[in-house]
Design a protein around this motif. Structure first.
Motif, PDB file in Angstrom:
ATOM      1  N   PRO A  58       0.813  -1.224   0.000  1.00  0.00           N
ATOM      2  CA  PRO A  58       0.000   0.000   0.000  1.00  0.00           C
ATOM      3  C   PRO A  58       0.844   1.271   0.000  1.00  0.00           C
ATOM      4  CG  PRO A  58      -0.070  -1.062   2.161  1.00  0.00           C
ATOM      5  CD  PRO A  58       0.618  -2.015   1.241  1.00  0.00           C
ATOM      6  N   VAL A  59       2.014   1.235   0.623  1.00  0.00           N
ATOM      7  CA  VAL A  59       2.864   2.437   0.649  1.00  0.00           C
ATOM      8  C   VAL A  59       3.413   2.725  -0.739  1.00  0.00           C
ATOM      9  CG1 VAL A  59       4.931   3.482   1.635  1.00  0.00           C
ATOM     10  CG2 VAL A  59       3.433   2.106   3.078  1.00  0.00           C
ATOM     11  N   LEU A  60       3.777   1.679  -1.483  1.00  0.00           N
ATOM     12  CA  LEU A  60       4.255   1.887  -2.847  1.00  0.00           C
ATOM     13  C   LEU A  60       3.152   2.492  -3.712  1.00  0.00           C
ATOM     14  CD1 LEU A  60       6.378   1.595  -5.072  1.00  0.00           C
ATOM     15  CD2 LEU A  60       5.558  -0.755  -5.434  1.00  0.00           C
ATOM     16  N   HIS A  61       1.931   1.992  -3.593  1.00  0.00           N
ATOM     17  CA  HIS A  61       0.828   2.547  -4.380  1.00  0.00           C
ATOM     18  C   HIS A  61       0.593   4.022  -4.025  1.00  0.00           C
ATOM     19  CE1 HIS A  61      -1.037  -0.829  -6.646  1.00  0.00           C
ATOM     20  NE2 HIS A  61      -0.370  -1.560  -5.770  1.00  0.00           N
ATOM     21  N   THR A  62       0.697   4.352  -2.743  1.00  0.00           N
ATOM     22  CA  THR A  62       0.515   5.747  -2.329  1.00  0.00           C
ATOM     23  C   THR A  62       1.639   6.609  -2.883  1.00  0.00           C
ATOM     24  OG1 THR A  62      -0.607   5.041  -0.302  1.00  0.00           O
ATOM     25  CG2 THR A  62       0.264   7.284  -0.344  1.00  0.00           C
ATOM     26  N   ALA A  63       2.872   6.107  -2.853  1.00  0.00           N
ATOM     27  CA  ALA A  63       3.999   6.865  -3.392  1.00  0.00           C
ATOM     28  C   ALA A  63       3.864   7.074  -4.898  1.00  0.00           C
ATOM     29  CB  ALA A  63       5.310   6.149  -3.071  1.00  0.00           C
ATOM     30  N   LEU A  64       3.366   6.057  -5.603  1.00  0.00           N
ATOM     31  CA  LEU A  64       3.182   6.193  -7.050  1.00  0.00           C
ATOM     32  C   LEU A  64       2.072   7.194  -7.375  1.00  0.00           C
ATOM     33  CD1 LEU A  64       3.665   2.455  -7.954  1.00  0.00           C
ATOM     34  CD2 LEU A  64       5.079   4.333  -8.793  1.00  0.00           C
ATOM     35  N   LEU A  65       1.022   7.218  -6.557  1.00  0.00           N
ATOM     36  CA  LEU A  65      -0.001   8.244  -6.729  1.00  0.00           C
ATOM     37  C   LEU A  65       0.591   9.629  -6.478  1.00  0.00           C
ATOM     38  CD1 LEU A  65      -3.145   8.802  -7.123  1.00  0.00           C
ATOM     39  CD2 LEU A  65      -3.170   9.007  -4.628  1.00  0.00           C
ATOM     40  N   ALA A  66       1.433   9.750  -5.452  1.00  0.00           N
ATOM     41  CA  ALA A  66       2.095  11.028  -5.173  1.00  0.00           C
ATOM     42  C   ALA A  66       2.927  11.471  -6.368  1.00  0.00           C
ATOM     43  CB  ALA A  66       2.964  10.899  -3.923  1.00  0.00           C
ATOM     44  N   TYR A  67       3.660  10.549  -6.961  1.00  0.00           N
ATOM     45  CA  TYR A  67       4.444  10.846  -8.160  1.00  0.00           C
ATOM     46  C   TYR A  67       3.543  11.372  -9.270  1.00  0.00           C
ATOM     47  CZ  TYR A  67       6.931   9.832 -12.520  1.00  0.00           C
ATOM     48  OH  TYR A  67       7.491   9.928 -13.779  1.00  0.00           O
ATOM     49  N   ALA A  68       2.458  10.655  -9.549  1.00  0.00           N
ATOM     50  CA  ALA A  68       1.582  11.014 -10.664  1.00  0.00           C
ATOM     51  C   ALA A  68       0.833  12.316 -10.409  1.00  0.00           C
ATOM     52  CB  ALA A  68       0.594   9.885 -10.921  1.00  0.00           C
ATOM     53  N   SER A  69       0.615  12.661  -9.140  1.00  0.00           N
ATOM     54  CA  SER A  69      -0.141  13.878  -8.827  1.00  0.00           C
ATOM     55  C   SER A  69       0.567  15.138  -9.294  1.00  0.00           C
ATOM     56  CB  SER A  69      -0.399  13.956  -7.318  1.00  0.00           C
ATOM     57  OG  SER A  69       0.793  14.244  -6.592  1.00  0.00           O
ATOM     58  N   ASP A  70       1.858  15.058  -9.576  1.00  0.00           N
ATOM     59  CA  ASP A  70       2.623  16.236  -9.997  1.00  0.00           C
ATOM     60  C   ASP A  70       2.438  16.554 -11.477  1.00  0.00           C
ATOM     61  OD1 ASP A  70       4.335  18.388  -9.588  1.00  0.00           O
ATOM     62  OD2 ASP A  70       6.136  17.219  -9.979  1.00  0.00           O
ATOM     63  N   TYR A  71       1.912  15.606 -12.240  1.00  0.00           N
ATOM     64  CA  TYR A  71       1.744  15.842 -13.674  1.00  0.00           C
ATOM     65  C   TYR A  71       0.568  16.793 -13.936  1.00  0.00           C
ATOM     66  CZ  TYR A  71       5.157  12.429 -15.248  1.00  0.00           C
ATOM     67  OH  TYR A  71       6.329  11.762 -15.505  1.00  0.00           O
ATOM     68  N   LEU A  72       0.836  17.780 -14.817  1.00  0.00           N
ATOM     69  CA  LEU A  72      -0.152  18.691 -15.403  1.00  0.00           C
ATOM     70  C   LEU A  72      -0.630  19.797 -14.462  1.00  0.00           C
ATOM     71  CD1 LEU A  72      -2.354  16.202 -17.477  1.00  0.00           C
ATOM     72  CD2 LEU A  72      -0.174  17.270 -18.085  1.00  0.00           C
ATOM     73  N   LEU A  73      -0.207  19.813 -13.191  1.00  0.00           N
ATOM     74  CA  LEU A  73      -0.613  20.900 -12.310  1.00  0.00           C
ATOM     75  C   LEU A  73      -0.040  22.234 -12.778  1.00  0.00           C
ATOM     76  CD1 LEU A  73      -0.360  19.270  -8.764  1.00  0.00           C
ATOM     77  CD2 LEU A  73      -2.437  20.193  -9.806  1.00  0.00           C
ATOM     78  N   LEU A  74       1.252  22.266 -13.075  1.00  0.00           N
ATOM     79  CA  LEU A  74       1.858  23.505 -13.570  1.00  0.00           C
ATOM     80  C   LEU A  74       1.191  23.954 -14.861  1.00  0.00           C
ATOM     81  CD1 LEU A  74       4.027  25.733 -13.584  1.00  0.00           C
ATOM     82  CD2 LEU A  74       5.610  24.063 -14.592  1.00  0.00           C
ATOM     83  N   ASP A  75       0.826  23.007 -15.716  1.00  0.00           N
ATOM     84  CA  ASP A  75       0.192  23.354 -16.983  1.00  0.00           C
ATOM     85  C   ASP A  75      -1.123  24.099 -16.767  1.00  0.00           C
ATOM     86  OD1 ASP A  75       0.182  22.960 -20.005  1.00  0.00           O
ATOM     87  OD2 ASP A  75      -1.766  22.107 -19.455  1.00  0.00           O
ATOM     88  N   MET A  76      -1.809  23.841 -15.664  1.00  0.00           N
ATOM     89  CA  MET A  76      -3.063  24.539 -15.392  1.00  0.00           C
ATOM     90  C   MET A  76      -2.842  26.037 -15.259  1.00  0.00           C
ATOM     91  SD  MET A  76      -5.662  22.553 -15.485  1.00  0.00           S
ATOM     92  CE  MET A  76      -6.857  23.646 -14.726  1.00  0.00           C
ATOM     93  N   ALA A  77      -1.709  26.438 -14.674  1.00  0.00           N
ATOM     94  CA  ALA A  77      -1.433  27.872 -14.526  1.00  0.00           C
ATOM     95  C   ALA A  77      -1.190  28.520 -15.885  1.00  0.00           C
ATOM     96  CB  ALA A  77      -0.234  28.077 -13.604  1.00  0.00           C
ATOM     97  N   PHE A  78      -0.542  27.817 -16.812  1.00  0.00           N
ATOM     98  CA  PHE A  78      -0.389  28.320 -18.175  1.00  0.00           C
ATOM     99  C   PHE A  78      -1.754  28.401 -18.867  1.00  0.00           C
ATOM    100  CE2 PHE A  78       3.867  26.566 -17.428  1.00  0.00           C
ATOM    101  CZ  PHE A  78       4.665  27.617 -17.861  1.00  0.00           C
ATOM    102  N   ARG A  79      -2.576  27.362 -18.691  1.00  0.00           N
ATOM    103  CA  ARG A  79      -3.881  27.285 -19.352  1.00  0.00           C
ATOM    104  C   ARG A  79      -4.792  28.439 -18.951  1.00  0.00           C
ATOM    105  NH1 ARG A  79      -8.763  24.667 -17.497  1.00  0.00           N
ATOM    106  NH2 ARG A  79     -10.025  23.717 -19.151  1.00  0.00           N
ATOM    107  N   SER A  80      -4.769  28.808 -17.671  1.00  0.00           N
ATOM    108  CA  SER A  80      -5.708  29.814 -17.170  1.00  0.00           C
ATOM    109  C   SER A  80      -5.070  31.173 -16.948  1.00  0.00           C
ATOM    110  CB  SER A  80      -6.327  29.320 -15.860  1.00  0.00           C
ATOM    111  OG  SER A  80      -5.320  29.000 -14.913  1.00  0.00           O
TER     112      SER A  80
END
Length: 299
Positions: free
Chosen positions: A204-226
């Motif tokens: 379960p810790v590995l799955h949580t860490a992998l979700l944490a990794y993936a959560s960083d994708y596309l957030l910065l792009d939202m600031a460019f988009r808006s």
């Protein structure tokens, strides 16, 4: 839109990328709650922030035996190079009856790249209260992120192709092109589906860490988009200043998760972006908040 995947080459590249990420999440113990790790190969010319967030979470978790991670607050201090290993130092700040706290420093050549606080809690089941996910098409109804590459404007050069040749270690489905693939300015939230391309076991810790990794994708792009100036994304440069996560329930990240992102504020060169993550049953799994720096590119 025509698919960029005429054969299985993209699928294979995503699986290879996942193998590289999993290798980067293997902690080599040193001494006194210190660990060495490598970086995922071939994706970026500098260490990806989501990678260091996941590594910090795993290192902190390695020093806690009776509780699960429930939050992580990380600051990106400096950029690192992917060729050199990283060292993680964990400080056992406190072990209470119900909550444990850890401080983690991710460093390279004695330079801190990331400083994080992680908290762990033995949480009971129920009660629960959370807003449902937004109504969006299922993952199978949406294009792959890479499908948008073929429609990317020519002025973006070869950059869009890198998302095909060196894809993230994830299956990403999104209904509109991100700005780095030529997507236009837009207001309001944007959702995308994400999952691992194959099973990775039951830790379960590995799955949580992998979700944490993936959560960083596309957030910065939202600031460019808006961005209120509505300039092309190539007119700006940007990077993440920090990354905060709250985990609300156990994660099984080899299944689909919906990440709904929204820009909360832009003030000067700084922006604040939020992500809300649900599983396919509509359960709220995690919240993410990131402050980003977006400023005119130097010509």
């Amino acid at each position: 839109m025509s698919s960029v995947k005429p054969d299985d080459s993209l699928d294979e590249a995503i699986l290879v990328a996942l193998d590289g990420l999993l290798q980067a999440l293997v902690l080599e113990p040193l001494d006194d709650d210190r660990f060495r790790v490598v970086s995922e190969p071939g994706r970026f010319d500098r260490v990806f922030g989501g990678q260091t967030v996941a590594q910090a979470l795993l290192a902190a978790s390695a020093t806690v035996t009776d509780k699960e991670p429930h939050s992580l607050h990380a600051y990106f201090v400096e950029a690192g190079t992917v060729e050199q290993p990283l060292e993680l130092a964990v400080d056992r700040v406190r072990d209470g009856r119900s909550v444990s706290t850890r401080r983690v420093t991710v460093a390279q050549d004695d330079r801190p790249l990331l400083v994080a606080m992680a908290s762990f809690h033995e949480n009971p089941i129920g009660p629960e209260l959370a807003d449902p996910p937004p109504p969006v098409p299922s993952a199978e109804e949406l294009p792959l992120l890479q499908d948008w590459v073929t429609d990317a404007p020519s002025e973006l050069g070869r950059h869009p192709r890198t998302w095909v040749e060196h894809p993230p270690p994830l299956d990403l489905r999104i209904a509109e092109a991100p700005t780095f693939l030529g997507g236009p300015p837009a207001d309001g939230p944007r959702s995308h589906w994400m999952r691992l391309p194959r099973a990775v076991g039951d830790d379960p810790v590995l799955h949580t860490a992998l979700l944490a990794y993936a959560s960083d994708y596309l957030l910065l792009d939202m600031a460019f988009r808006s961005h209120p100036d509505h300039e092309p994304s190539t007119s700006y440069t940007g990077f993440s200043l920090d990354h905060t996560l709250w985990f609300h329930r156990p994660v099984r990240f080899d299944r689909w998760h919906l990440h709904t992102q929204e820009t909360l504020a832009i003030s000067g060169h700084r922006g604040l972006v939020r992500g809300i993550i649900h599983d396919t049953d509509g359960n709220l799994v995690a919240n993410a908040v990131q402050e980003v720096l977006v400023r005119p590119a130097v010509r």
